[in-house]
Write a protein that holds these residues in place. Sequence first.
Motif, PDB file in Angstrom:
ATOM      1  N   ALA A  10      28.152  44.305  40.375  1.00  0.00           N
ATOM      2  CA  ALA A  10      28.791  43.977  39.100  1.00  0.00           C
ATOM      3  C   ALA A  10      30.145  43.311  39.324  1.00  0.00           C
ATOM      4  O   ALA A  10      30.519  42.368  38.614  1.00  0.00           O
ATOM      5  N   ARG A  11      30.886  43.822  40.321  1.00  0.00           N
ATOM      6  CA  ARG A  11      32.175  43.193  40.634  1.00  0.00           C
ATOM      7  C   ARG A  11      31.996  41.739  41.038  1.00  0.00           C
ATOM      8  O   ARG A  11      32.755  40.863  40.611  1.00  0.00           O
ATOM      9  N   ALA A  46      32.697  41.540  36.786  1.00  0.00           N
ATOM     10  CA  ALA A  46      33.029  42.701  35.962  1.00  0.00           C
ATOM     11  C   ALA A  46      34.420  43.206  36.308  1.00  0.00           C
ATOM     12  O   ALA A  46      34.858  43.143  37.455  1.00  0.00           O
TER      13      ALA A  46
END
Length: 288
Positions: free
Chosen positions: A185-186, A190
């Motif tokens: 996600a990073r 995110a």
Amino acid sequence: MDWQKGERSQNVEVDSGGGGGGPRFGGGRGMGIGGIVVLAILGLVFFKDPTALLGQADSGGQQVAAPSGQPAQVDPQTKDFVSAILGSTEKTWGDIFAAHGRQYVDPKLDLFSGGVNTACGAASTAVGPFYCPGDQRVYLDVSFFRELESRFHASGDFARAYVIAHEVGHHVQNLLGVFDQVEQARRRGARMEGADGLSVRQELQADCFAGVWANHSQQRLQWLQPGDIESALNAASKIGDDALQQQAQGRVVPDSFTHGTSAQRVKWFRAGFDSGDIGSCNTFAGTP
């Protein structure tokens, strides 16, 4: 807390001085979940400087020296306590994983003094208790329990047990693939820090997992005494981002939160304890 009832773990190790598991590399190469930006989610419960976790002198992956560490001097009762708490987490999570058709892999717990080398890099006492996914170890400085009482005014055996259970909660996340999902996600952009960031959500889930452990261990051992839950909730409230920021700088900056507010930490520990169900610990959905 009648901790003497706990099952003793064979996975508590006393560091001989600057030791620890895994390769010693700077720049976060041993983490398995990405770079320095995700240090905030490695279980640095007490809001210390996350860059203290790694040897930052060389970010190119060269080997770096650990902080100066001495052989840990651990009194037998402290080691016995840590062994009892870790052993109870092994039993709890072993049973939960088995009920879901999975096998739980016990983490190691390293008691160190001053500094230690880990698969995530070199760490000093300033980091506080933390979990390294690279070597699947929980690291705890032997002086920390004194600091917990003197600095954070969080006393009691169950408050200390909560800290260990929180770090083991990160190990559970690692086994379940949460660390990898957060890293993915990073990479997609995110947000990590901030009141609604992934770092806060991951830390709160570890608090919830600590509550799940507390529920199951109490059902099995009946070892909690009046005031024990309150001591854990007090510890959780004292180490919320808002409480620590207010204490340190006289103001609160939600955009820099990494672990959640005092109220959130209490809320999610209580959610895990009241339900005893890991299904109640989805801190990644909705408002944390």
